[in-house]
Write an enzyme that holds these catalytic residues in place. Structure first.
Site, mmCIF file in Angstrom:
data_model
loop_
_atom_site.group_PDB
_atom_site.id
_atom_site.type_symbol
_atom_site.label_atom_id
_atom_site.label_comp_id
_atom_site.label_asym_id
_atom_site.label_seq_id
_atom_site.Cartn_x
_atom_site.Cartn_y
_atom_site.Cartn_z
ATOM 1 N N PHE A 18 0.809 -1.243 -0.079
ATOM 2 C CA PHE A 18 0.006 -0.044 0.054
ATOM 3 C C PHE A 18 0.821 1.362 -0.120
ATOM 4 O O PHE A 18 0.452 2.391 0.190
ATOM 5 C CB PHE A 18 -0.981 0.054 1.277
ATOM 6 N N ARG A 48 -2.331 7.162 20.959
ATOM 7 C CA ARG A 48 -2.815 5.702 20.155
ATOM 8 C C ARG A 48 -4.072 5.155 20.565
ATOM 9 O O ARG A 48 -4.871 4.925 19.721
ATOM 10 C CB ARG A 48 -1.916 4.747 19.998
ATOM 11 N N ARG A 93 -10.601 7.790 15.087
ATOM 12 C CA ARG A 93 -10.991 6.991 13.800
ATOM 13 C C ARG A 93 -12.193 6.482 13.627
ATOM 14 O O ARG A 93 -12.752 6.532 12.625
ATOM 15 C CB ARG A 93 -9.873 5.956 13.578
ATOM 16 N N ASN A 125 -7.510 7.103 6.895
ATOM 17 C CA ASN A 125 -7.882 7.051 8.124
ATOM 18 C C ASN A 125 -7.660 8.288 9.392
ATOM 19 O O ASN A 125 -7.490 7.985 10.688
ATOM 20 C CB ASN A 125 -7.412 5.693 9.037
ATOM 21 N N HIS A 154 -2.700 10.570 12.012
ATOM 22 C CA HIS A 154 -1.469 9.763 12.386
ATOM 23 C C HIS A 154 -1.149 10.001 13.953
ATOM 24 O O HIS A 154 -1.391 10.920 14.072
ATOM 25 C CB HIS A 154 -0.315 10.121 11.421
HETATM 26 P P1 ATP Z 1 -0.295 5.893 11.333
HETATM 27 O O1 ATP Z 1 1.181 5.698 11.043
HETATM 28 O O2 ATP Z 1 -0.637 6.864 10.049
HETATM 29 O O3 ATP Z 1 -0.473 6.379 12.675
HETATM 30 P P2 ATP Z 1 -0.761 3.320 12.096
HETATM 31 O O4 ATP Z 1 0.450 3.304 13.032
HETATM 32 O O5 ATP Z 1 -1.928 2.978 12.773
HETATM 33 O O6 ATP Z 1 -1.040 4.654 11.228
HETATM 34 P P3 ATP Z 1 0.579 1.817 10.215
HETATM 35 O O7 ATP Z 1 0.821 0.303 10.028
HETATM 36 O O8 ATP Z 1 2.037 2.526 10.723
HETATM 37 O O9 ATP Z 1 -0.623 2.194 10.988
HETATM 38 O O10 ATP Z 1 0.359 2.202 8.734
HETATM 39 C C1 ATP Z 1 0.641 3.605 8.225
HETATM 40 C C2 ATP Z 1 -0.710 4.070 7.530
HETATM 41 O O11 ATP Z 1 -0.614 3.177 6.180
HETATM 42 C C3 ATP Z 1 -1.968 3.685 7.867
HETATM 43 O O12 ATP Z 1 -2.350 4.675 8.895
HETATM 44 C C4 ATP Z 1 -2.810 3.781 6.860
HETATM 45 O O13 ATP Z 1 -3.204 4.950 6.327
HETATM 46 C C5 ATP Z 1 -1.904 3.012 5.745
HETATM 47 N N1 ATP Z 1 -2.333 1.445 5.799
HETATM 48 C C6 ATP Z 1 -1.745 0.513 6.652
HETATM 49 N N2 ATP Z 1 -2.318 -0.661 6.224
HETATM 50 C C7 ATP Z 1 -2.933 -0.451 5.061
HETATM 51 C C8 ATP Z 1 -3.559 -1.475 4.517
HETATM 52 N N3 ATP Z 1 -3.540 -2.549 4.629
HETATM 53 N N4 ATP Z 1 -4.185 -1.003 3.035
HETATM 54 C C9 ATP Z 1 -4.157 0.341 2.968
HETATM 55 N N5 ATP Z 1 -3.342 1.496 3.657
HETATM 56 C C10 ATP Z 1 -3.011 0.926 4.824
HETATM 57 MG MG MG Z 2 2.073 3.959 12.206
#
Ligand code: ATP
Ligand code: MG
Length: 139
Positions: free
Chosen positions: A59, A87, A104, A114, A117
């Site tokens: 992604f 978080r 969220r 979403n 961040h």
């Molecule tokens: P963030 O870092 O934005 O706070 P997070 O820590 O909850 O989010 P991460 O695993 O760091 O999640 O992923 C970063 C971002 O990548 C997510 O917020 C989302 O926007 C995107 N993302 C993550 N997983 C997917 C997926 N399976 N499909 C599409 N986008 C995704």
């Molecule tokens: Mg993250």
């Protein structure tokens, strides 16, 4: 010891839907103090740099396009146990799995778009704070 700052971005989807106000209200009411804040827009290059840890994920391209698609609000937030508490306030990455009452759950449309961040560790909070803000922009 848990650190006391985290970095947030109100993402382009939430800015477009006029959710800056309601999200900042929730952040204030949860007891976070604003150390730094700006309304800005990430270039594709800067969005790619910010999320470089996800470079190999399927992604990544979609994420970079989305995060550079419109203006965002970036902020450094201060509170005891900031990373973990923030978080909890934002909820799970996938809004359909986020707890009731989380940012969220209330304001995000999908796992890709979403709304917000939140840093995932004290170390990354410091790195991400430095990514967006100079020392002179923090109060
Ligand atoms: P963030 O870092 O934005 O706070 P997070 O820590 O909850 O989010 P991460 O695993 O760091 O999640 O992923 C970063 C971002 O990548 C997510 O917020 C989302 O926007 C995107 N993302 C993550 N997983 C997917 C997926 N399976 N499909 C599409 N986008 C995704
Ligand atoms: Mg993250």
């Amino acid at each position: 010891m848990a650190g006391n700052i985290t970095l947030t971005m109100i993402k382009p989807d939430a800015v477009k839907k006029n959710y800056i106000g309601p999200i900042l209200k929730m952040i204030n009411e949860a007891g976070f103090r604003i150390v730094a804040m700006k309304y800005t827009k990430l270039s594709k290059e800067k969005a790619g740099e910010f999320y470089a840890v996800h470079k190999e994920r399927s992604f990544y391209g979609e994420l970079v396009d989305f995060m550079s698609s419109g203006p965002i609000v970036a902020a450094i937030l201060e509170k005891e146990n900031a990373v973990e508490d923030f978080r909890k306030l934002i909820g799970a990455t996938d809004p359909s799995k986020a707890d009731e009452g989380t940012i969220r759950k209330l304001y995000a449309a999908s796992i890709g778009e979403n709304a917000v961040h939140g840093s995932d560790s004290d170390e990354n909070a410091a790195i991400e704070g430095d990514f967006h803000f100079s020392k002179l922009e923090r109060f």
